[in-house]
Each structure stands twice: as C-alpha cells, then as structure tokens.
Design an enzyme around this catalytic site. Structure first.
Site, mmCIF file in Angstrom:
data_model
loop_
_atom_site.group_PDB
_atom_site.id
_atom_site.type_symbol
_atom_site.label_atom_id
_atom_site.label_comp_id
_atom_site.label_asym_id
_atom_site.label_seq_id
_atom_site.Cartn_x
_atom_site.Cartn_y
_atom_site.Cartn_z
ATOM 1 N N ASN A 3 0.843 -1.202 0.000
ATOM 2 C CA ASN A 3 0.000 0.000 0.000
ATOM 3 C C ASN A 3 0.876 1.249 0.000
ATOM 4 O O ASN A 3 2.097 1.149 0.018
ATOM 5 C CB ASN A 3 -0.962 -0.025 1.191
ATOM 6 C CG ASN A 3 -0.205 -0.115 2.498
ATOM 7 O OD1 ASN A 3 0.544 0.788 2.858
ATOM 8 N ND2 ASN A 3 -0.371 -1.235 3.192
ATOM 9 N N ASP B 267 -4.408 -6.227 4.802
ATOM 10 C CA ASP B 267 -5.469 -7.055 5.383
ATOM 11 C C ASP B 267 -5.477 -8.457 4.791
ATOM 12 O O ASP B 267 -5.959 -9.392 5.412
ATOM 13 C CB ASP B 267 -6.833 -6.399 5.144
ATOM 14 C CG ASP B 267 -6.996 -5.138 5.980
ATOM 15 O OD1 ASP B 267 -6.456 -5.135 7.112
ATOM 16 O OD2 ASP B 267 -7.623 -4.177 5.506
ATOM 17 N N LYS C 193 8.299 -17.309 -11.049
ATOM 18 C CA LYS C 193 7.518 -16.179 -11.570
ATOM 19 C C LYS C 193 6.270 -16.667 -12.309
ATOM 20 O O LYS C 193 6.360 -17.591 -13.131
ATOM 21 C CB LYS C 193 8.420 -15.374 -12.516
ATOM 22 C CG LYS C 193 7.794 -14.108 -13.017
ATOM 23 C CD LYS C 193 8.712 -13.403 -14.003
ATOM 24 C CE LYS C 193 7.955 -12.287 -14.680
ATOM 25 N NZ LYS C 193 8.615 -11.851 -15.911
ATOM 26 N N PHE D 42 -4.512 3.490 14.665
ATOM 27 C CA PHE D 42 -4.704 4.478 13.604
ATOM 28 C C PHE D 42 -5.821 3.979 12.695
ATOM 29 O O PHE D 42 -6.098 2.784 12.652
ATOM 30 C CB PHE D 42 -3.406 4.652 12.789
ATOM 31 C CG PHE D 42 -2.546 5.767 13.307
ATOM 32 C CD1 PHE D 42 -1.868 5.623 14.506
ATOM 33 C CD2 PHE D 42 -2.431 6.960 12.608
ATOM 34 C CE1 PHE D 42 -1.083 6.648 15.003
ATOM 35 C CE2 PHE D 42 -1.653 8.000 13.087
ATOM 36 C CZ PHE D 42 -0.983 7.846 14.293
ATOM 37 N N LYS E 136 -13.785 1.044 15.080
ATOM 38 C CA LYS E 136 -12.466 0.404 15.251
ATOM 39 C C LYS E 136 -11.991 0.544 16.693
ATOM 40 O O LYS E 136 -11.422 -0.378 17.267
ATOM 41 C CB LYS E 136 -11.437 1.034 14.301
ATOM 42 C CG LYS E 136 -11.557 0.511 12.873
ATOM 43 C CD LYS E 136 -10.564 1.148 11.925
ATOM 44 C CE LYS E 136 -10.981 0.842 10.481
ATOM 45 N NZ LYS E 136 -10.203 1.547 9.480
ATOM 46 N N LYS F 187 -11.559 -3.016 18.589
ATOM 47 C CA LYS F 187 -10.181 -3.442 18.850
ATOM 48 C C LYS F 187 -9.756 -3.139 20.293
ATOM 49 O O LYS F 187 -8.582 -3.269 20.628
ATOM 50 C CB LYS F 187 -9.226 -2.797 17.844
ATOM 51 C CG LYS F 187 -9.593 -3.119 16.378
ATOM 52 C CD LYS F 187 -8.489 -2.785 15.408
ATOM 53 C CE LYS F 187 -8.978 -2.931 13.960
ATOM 54 N NZ LYS F 187 -7.906 -3.029 12.990
#
Ligand code: CTP
Length: 396
Positions: free
Chosen positions: A208, A277, A287, A321, A335, A339
């Site tokens: 990301n 995730d 490959k 975060f 969240k 959590k």
C-alpha cells in the site's frame, strides 16, 4: 520553545567539510550555531564557509582579536545549550579525557556545563586503538555522549569503522539532546510504521501507499521525550531514528511476530503501520507467466494485529490508527471499540495535504468516552507530539 544555541567544535580531519552540512541543517531548524575550529581543522575547510552558514564569527585562536568584550571561551561555554564536536579527532578525545585544555576548543569544552556530544571520525586502526577506546569510555563515564562512526571506505583508502556518522543522524541526535520535556522517561513505547508487503511470486507483491512518515515522527517524538522506543517498520525509504531499537520487517506476519515479542513489556503501543489485510494464499516459487486469460489470485486474511493486542491487553495503553476515505467518524469509532483501544487517530487520506506520503496530516483523535478532537493540518512531527500529549492525559 526558546531559541537554542549549539556550539559546534570542528577538529582536523577530512570529514570537516561534512560539518558544514550540520550547520546548515541546524540553521534550518532556527538553532543558533557558533563554530570553534582547531588550527588543523582550518587546513581542511576555510573558516569563512562556517561563518557564512552560521552567520556568526568563527573562533579559531585562543589569543586572536576578540569579536566581543566577553572572555570568549567562557561566554561561548555559557551560551551553549549543547556542545557538539564533529568530526572529533583522536587528539581532542585524548585531550578531553585527560583534562588537557591547550586551545580554544578544549578550553571551552572544559568550561561548559552543557551536555557534550562527540562524533568521532578517523582511520580505522586509530579508532580501534585501545588507548582511544579507553579515552572514549572515560568520557562516557563522565556523561559525554558519543555517536559512533560508520563503517565504509575511508579517505586513507582502507575500509572499516571510522567514517563520520551521517550528518542527518548527528542532527537527529542533537534534536533528542535539545528537547527539554522528558515526560516519558522510564516508559517503553512500541511504534509500528510503514506498509507491509505480501509476496505473490519472486518478483511481485501486494502493498500500500504508506510511507512510514507518521510512525517515524511518533518514534522520534517519544524518544525525544525520554522513552525507550522500539520501532517496528515495514519497507520504507526513511532513515531509522537514532537511539531507538529499530526492527525492519517485511510482511504482516513478520510484524505480528515482532510485535508479540515486545507487547508484554511495553507501556504504550502506537500502531501507525498500514498492515495488509490480505495476503496471497500461496506464494509461487517461480515467476507467474502470463497467458491469454485473466489471473485469479486467491487472497486469505492476515491476522489483525491490533485486534489481537486489544484482546490480550493488560496494563498497556493501546493506540490505533485508521486510514479512511469516507464515513470517518463511524468507522473510526467502531475500530476503537472493536479493537479495545484507548485512543484512535484517524485521518481521511483523500484530503489534500494529508495521509500517505504527505509531510503534513489532518487527524481526528477519538477516545473511549466518546470524546473526539479535530486537529488542524500540521506537519507530521507536530502531530506526533500532540498525539503523545493526548495519550499521556488518558486516565484509566
Ligand atoms: N491493523 C493491524 N493489523 C491488520 C490491519 C490493521 O494491526 N491486519 C491496525 C493498523 O495498524 C491500524 C488499525 O489496525 O492501527 C486500523 O487499520 P486500518 O487499515 O485503518 O483498518 P482495518 O482494521 O484494516 O479495517 P479496514 O481496512 O476495513 O478499514
């Protein structure tokens, strides 16, 4: 914060030119710099270069024409919030360790009550010489700080330890020593930062846009405030902060394993990493070749590290975060609850000047009691200090 003053001592060595960069970096931070050069340093770099960058007269001689009516070595010694010697030669280290004050630099260091940081640079054999090492140990025992030289190719043609520490790292160390509010002393802080990478095959991965900037800024701020910091980071181009326990990881499961090793003994956990995730169910060993069809990649869920930390929480303060693109308040509050967090820092990554890879951020902080605080756009460094301020106010 009041404007700080650093006295920079420059001794003779090929690395003396690198100290110009230290002056320039300190001036950019609006820190006053006064330079004292030994006579041999002036053979490597002209005092005028230091004068131009520091915008202060450079002191080179004990009995030169004084530039003010103060007794120069005493007034500089008293002005210093911090004394830095970079590069520090074997000669100056030997003199200071043995109480010899025979020139302007050694005399001024002797007269200062400010902390002193030395960044040695010299030939490898000189550096490993037991006499020098004994002198370093002696100075450390008096509370002098040292930033070890790097390994590399030295000017004399040999390769080994002796290269002046990176100037960015020297300035990072200076930041830590100049920071006054040490309200995290004796606290262990664990920070995660950056992206993770989930391999598909030997040449491809899923990741990301996280740069690690927010997490690295938090690790630095906590370190500056006196905490013992462990920073667990996914792949990032950023330089690891000086003086923190830095652990580089690759995938989400690597991060999980490292975080779990430290969790029990940690006081504050700040999970700013952008953990993937999902990961490919299998990592191909060779490959994947293209064909005329599309490609279906089966992804399986990665463990939610923060959820796991919330489940296992004892006395730790747990800060998460959230990177969102929409419905920020709702997702962030969920969240925080799901959590089992004490605080959550959310940002809308679609906002201008915020989120991934930006130097600034606009964050909203959520607390367990339902309160929330919206901070204005600011640098990630500024945000890091404020996030820690709020974390320290949490009563449990
Ligand atoms: N996090 C984690 N492990 C994961 C995923 C996320 O520890 N596998 C942590 C992040 O470090 C962050 C918080 O959980 O502190 C929220 O991450 P975010 O990606 O915003 O949310 P997710 O829980 O992954 O939910 P979603 O992707 O659906 O928004």
């Amino acid at each position: 914060m009041n404007k700080k003053t650093v006295i920079l001592g420059v001794t003779g060595g090929i690395a003396a030119y690198k100290s110009l960069d230290i002056v320039s970096r300190l001036r950019k931070k609006d820190i006053n710099v006064h330079v004292i050069m030994t006579e041999s340093a002036t053979k490597f770099v002209a005092p005028l270069s230091f004068q131009a960058l520091s915008q202060n007269y450079v002191v080179t001689e004990m009995f030169g024409e004084p530039k003010s009516f103060d007794i120069e070595h005493i007034s500089l010694a008293e002005k210093a919030d911090l004394f830095v010697i970079a590069p520090a030669s074997a000669n100056i280290i030997g003199k200071l360790a043995n109480g010899i004050a025979d020139d302007m630099l050694s005399t001024t260091v002797m007269a200062t009550k400010a902390p002193v940081l030395l960044a040695p640079a010299m030939n490898t054999n000189m550096y490993s010489n037991p006499i020098l090492q004994r002198n370093i140990e002696a100075l450390k025992s008096y509370g002098y700080f040292f930033l070890d030289p790097d390994e590399g190719r030295l000017a004399c043609g040999t390769t080994g330890k002796g290269k002046l520490a990176d100037t960015e790292n020297i300035v990072d160390f200076i930041d830590m020593l100049l920071y006054e509010k040490k309200d995290l002393i004796n606290k262990k802080v664990l920070v995660t930062a950056g992206p993770t990478r989930e391999d598909i095959d030997p040449v491809r991965y899923i990741s990301n846009r996280s740069s690690g900037k927010m997490g690295y800024a938090i690790a630095r701020a906590a370190r500056n405030r006196g905490a013992e910091v462990t920073l667990i980071s996914g792949p990032s181009n950023l330089k690891p902060p000086v003086g923190v326990n830095f652990i580089k990881i690759y995938s989400g499961s690597d991060m999980y394993n490292e975080v779990m090793k430290y969790y029990d003994s940690t006081d504050i956990v700040i999970k700013s990493a952008a953990v993937a995730d999902y990961r490919p169910e299998t990592i191909e060993t060779s490959k994947i070749k293209k064909n005329n069809e599309g490609l279906n990649l089966k992804l399986v869920k990665n463990q939610d590290i923060l959820y796991e930390l919330g489940r296992l929480k004892k006395s730790q303060l747990l800060i998460g975060f959230a990177a969102e693109t929409n419905n920020l308040d709702e997702y962030a509050s969920n969240k925080l609850k799901n959590k089992n967090l004490d605080m959550l820092v959310a940002n809308d990554v679609t906002m201008e000047k915020s989120g991934f890879d930006s130097d600034t951020n606009t964050v909203k902080i959520f607390f367990r009691n339902g309160e929330m605080v919206q901070l204005p756009n600011m640098t990630k460094e500024e945000a890091a200090y404020i996030i820690l301020d709020y974390a320290l106010k949490i009563k449990r």
